[in-house]
Write a protein that holds these residues in place. Structure first.
Motif, short mmCIF file in Angstrom:
data_model
loop_
_atom_site.label_atom_id
_atom_site.label_comp_id
_atom_site.label_asym_id
_atom_site.label_seq_id
_atom_site.Cartn_x
_atom_site.Cartn_y
_atom_site.Cartn_z
N GLN A 120 -12.79 1.50 -1.99
CA GLN A 120 -11.56 1.54 -2.76
C GLN A 120 -11.74 0.89 -4.13
O GLN A 120 -11.18 1.34 -5.11
CB GLN A 120 -10.50 0.78 -1.98
CG GLN A 120 -9.10 1.22 -2.22
CD GLN A 120 -8.14 0.49 -1.29
OE1 GLN A 120 -8.46 -0.56 -0.73
NE2 GLN A 120 -6.95 1.03 -1.13
N ASP A 132 -7.69 7.41 2.17
CA ASP A 132 -7.91 6.69 3.44
C ASP A 132 -9.39 6.42 3.66
O ASP A 132 -9.78 5.33 4.10
CB ASP A 132 -7.38 7.53 4.62
CG ASP A 132 -5.87 7.56 4.67
OD1 ASP A 132 -5.22 6.75 3.99
OD2 ASP A 132 -5.32 8.42 5.40
N ARG A 149 0.82 -1.22 0.00
CA ARG A 149 0.00 0.00 0.00
C ARG A 149 0.85 1.27 0.00
O ARG A 149 0.34 2.34 -0.32
CB ARG A 149 -0.96 0.00 1.18
CG ARG A 149 -0.24 -0.08 2.49
CD ARG A 149 -1.21 -0.31 3.64
NE ARG A 149 -2.01 0.83 3.91
CZ ARG A 149 -3.34 0.85 3.90
NH1 ARG A 149 -3.99 -0.25 3.66
NH2 ARG A 149 -4.01 1.92 4.15
N GLU A 177 -10.85 3.65 1.43
CA GLU A 177 -10.52 2.33 1.96
C GLU A 177 -11.35 2.00 3.19
O GLU A 177 -11.88 0.90 3.33
CB GLU A 177 -9.04 2.27 2.30
CG GLU A 177 -8.65 0.93 2.86
CD GLU A 177 -7.18 0.83 3.16
OE1 GLU A 177 -6.67 1.69 3.91
OE2 GLU A 177 -6.53 -0.10 2.63
#
Lengths: 223, 223, 223, 223, 223, 223
Positions: free
Chosen positions: D121, D113, B122, D116
């Motif tokens: 995502q 962020d 990631r 996700e």
């Protein structure tokens, strides 16, 4: 053990496919640690180099850790398939998820790594050890009973519907376990052998574009 | 090359930490294929076994492919860290995502595998080759310019904010590239050395519970 | 609690590294909810701003929720590391997978989020609560026994081989638990302190390219 | 800006749903860094606490960083939804993948962020900045043209089929951009408002079982 | 069953939203296998085609396998939402993780696939069967007791904090189960109905850019 | 088209393997949308049911969308393999990553879904359309040139080392494209046929434990 493994492979190949069993000329007597596996790889690669001189069409690496697979692909002019690789892919055609039953608990981590490396993590629901050392795997009723019970427990614990045998030394137990547990049981030796047979039939070999091209010549120190 | 690498490590350690550079006694002159890497591992493991007799506290494996890391952890009584491993983890503390700049294109696949294995996928936004062979990596202005430009292109292409140098032979270029590109540049040799130093300071070593316990004794065939 | 934490950090740093323990000037007495954590962040950031005036080289955020880490990285001219972040990365060098043992069950979700954010999800096999409130964590035998048993159960349930202590208040119990359970036990306070020490030794700080550059000046309403 | 946002929300709610726009009593004038976001959270939580006294049925957090969402859920007796959260989920009903177009480049990491964290995502194909500061987002033709072109470029670059507007200040531009680009354009303010309306209609609120139960009472230091 | 499902939907919609329940003209009496699901899809698509002629604004597919959802989106000029899709997204707003309780065990695999397809895998902690066939789901106390106990066990086993009912036939049990277990219980029928209502209120429909554009005209063989 | 496909399959099977090409009795003339695919499934299942009466050993579903695969596995007493499934698995044995080259752009989403479903996402580096409709795919030089150039561009854009042909109608072009581009080109028709042949040789069929057991008998409405 090599003779038994080759026998299993021969039992499934098509007419015209010849199977030659080769034992590594050097390396550990069995593979039950990362250390064993690392030291087994040079012998595997030596065998591939010999095979290339003998005009072998394709190769199976018959240890469930698939030792040296990437390097072997650089050396071989035909396809190379590992038995963990072939077994896991094959199992994915047969159900929702498989359980691997292997020998010693310390080898489970390697199987986890391979499942991920092959994209089979989503099918691999669990890896289980039956705590029998590789060299103690004989196809006698007592051993087979231990392996069978480990498979039964794995199906239950994982909610899986297929078994993958996690050691080449279990190749000849598959049919009986499958009959007893009523689920498909995949042995990597036969699966890999037929995968290589199929790749050769299609005229497919490892790509030469980039990563798996023949390795650049190099000076080697010998200890 | 070993001397230069050890010099980089010595430049950052704390008072009291001694760095010993060891060149493998056997194996390939450099590592630029899976084949080279496989054949380098027995030499790495031999060096660890010697270190154990000499009372070494911990080990750095100073090749960006981290060859033999799992096996080395089974052998060593102290911690073992690879330079790709340490560099990637370190880079994750410094920004949103890093680019790796390595030597030959054919080694990029190994870096992809390692990034995933360490959980750093990631953070790893791209892996780029500067197409210089390992043994041609000298810290002269021409070579450094090629590496620097590869780093600059990588930052742009990946939208990354940190550079990871993908070869031990680049260890001494980090500071100049960082100054020129105004981003952190992580060298795995220093990162791994300090990681080992820290683990030793905390009294931490590889777990002996299961997978990385000392390997079971075994007969070995020698070719 | 701050004094005890700083003591643990001081015990492992290299000669020349000075550790200063700072208690937040405002915020909750302990952090056991998302609400507590949110309200702790302004105090953490104020402390960083003070540190910047005092020429601090790097920062550890000593709460296992790593509150305010991203914002702190925007403010600090040196590296900033959270104790959950450092502990999880450190544990990944030591085994196949770790278990986190934390205080109250309601904080487990935050640890899950952090493990994913740091890429450590693949190493984090489970998060377990010992149901002791943060302020009740004293290093007395009764408390340590509860924590130790929670660790033992976690190793068994998760099949893990490393323990991560999930609260700064457990920092001083690590050695005894490790001795008892015979696995590495990672405390984030020491791990983060040494990570900062290493980053400073390598001259590395948060990237200024983009996301973590100093925040743009802004008008602020005060309530 | 608050008035305009509330107006957008009011335009879509069902008869009987009342929308009250609240500006935070303290905090930064706009949110364009992790630092801004961290300092905005206490004001958001204060507003929730007031809402609880006033019998508010549910809450929208109207900043694309969804600041304080987890903590707000601990405080509120009704549902709480963030505009990034609602916009991303909504976009997932409308196509194969969406592009987010936001304000300054440095805020893109936060959007990554969140995508996700919400499981979005796989639908979020790219995040793009139009490089207009939040407070410069007025619905005049020049600004809208810049945003529209950023959306057009994003669709092309990402191969996406839906646009998500990455700032509450863009709420009133959605319809015109959608008409011009012939794709759905999702504004989080309306999406979150209707999501809260729906949750209230179904009698659903944040689970009180565990993590999001009301936070334990605590002493607070005030600076 | 269709009448009961429509009744649940009508109970939550806003004034002005009309709900029409449609039973497929052909296909299996219930859906409990991949075979049933495959054969149900043509009937679903026929109903959408009829709805298009009648000027329907949006569609709910009221079976937890969301049969034919992608194809329906190609046909409909308004939004289409599946009940599994809506239920899972809705549950993600309410807690850390949900458990699905469905009918027969053999349908669990489909729910796993959908959770992944919608990005909800990270919220979906487990899928559980109560072993009641779809057509035996009547809202009588005995049936509800079995479902309730399955939900209770799921919360415990999964450590979840929200329940998703995994069959349209359970729609009317949600409120009682929620009261008994003190967690949010999400029914997909109401969730999907309100999601469609919200999408229509925002003027949003499936993107026509690419994959979900109307299907190209085609010759069809009829058996 | 069916005759050509069967011819390709026959060219690679082992002595003793008989290939029977079957065209669906009803359904769309070609499959280029989710709608087409949904309507093709009942015909596929009817063909399987016939095959079962005729004692067929195993089945290949020869459309790259693998329509009806899960349902077919419930019906068939022997193994069933889709051509996308077999092609992707096969490609994973041959290199680091493959590119799929398919017909119309709107079918790319389905290929993405399948790659994920089979665990092959990590090998699938890109999916590309050559914008030729299925029924226009004849093996003439002009068509082959367009497909070949799409493959060449895909290799370059994706950094891939293997090509997967994304339509059964391309089966006969593989060898020439492989010769021209010097990479392995995998055709799913031959790959799936040999996979079925291998599964039959090993005595393996879909697991009857749970999800893929024969579907429960059911009343069916016919429209």
């Amino acid at each position: 053990m090599t003779a038994g493994i080759a026998e299993c492979a021969r039992a499934v190949v098509a007419p015209g496919t010849e199977v030659v069993g080769v034992t590594s000329e050097f390396g550990p007597a069995s593979i039950e640690s990362h250390y064993d596996e690392a030291l087994s790889v040079p012998g595997v690669l030596r065998a591939i180099e010999r095979g290339e001189h003998e005009g072998v069409s394709g190769y199976v690496i018959a240890c469930f850790g698939d030792p040296g697979l990437d390097a072997a692909r650089e050396l071989a002019s035909g396809p190379v398939v590992g038995i963990a690789e072939a077994a896991m892919h094959t199992a994915s055609f047969l159900g929702r998820g498989f359980s691997v039953v292997t020998t010693l608990g310390r080898t489970m981590g390697r199987a986890v790594d391979l499942a991920e490396h092959y994209g089979m993590q989503r099918f691999c629901r669990g890896i289980h050890a039956c705590d029998i050392a590789v060299l103690d795997l004989h196809d006698d009723p007592d051993v087979r009973k231990v392996v069978t019970e480990a498979c039964r427990d794995a199906l239950e614990a994982d909610g899986s519907d297929v078994i993958v045998l996690g050691c080449a030394g279990m190749a000849d137990m598959g049919a009986l376990i499958s009959t007893e547990l009523e689920v498909p049981v995949v042995d990597g030796v036969t699966a890999a052998t037929l995968t290589v047979q199929s790749l050769v039939a299609m005229g497919l070999r490892t790509s030469q574009r980039g990563e798996f091209a023949p390795p650049p010549p190099k000076d080697y120190l010998t200890g």
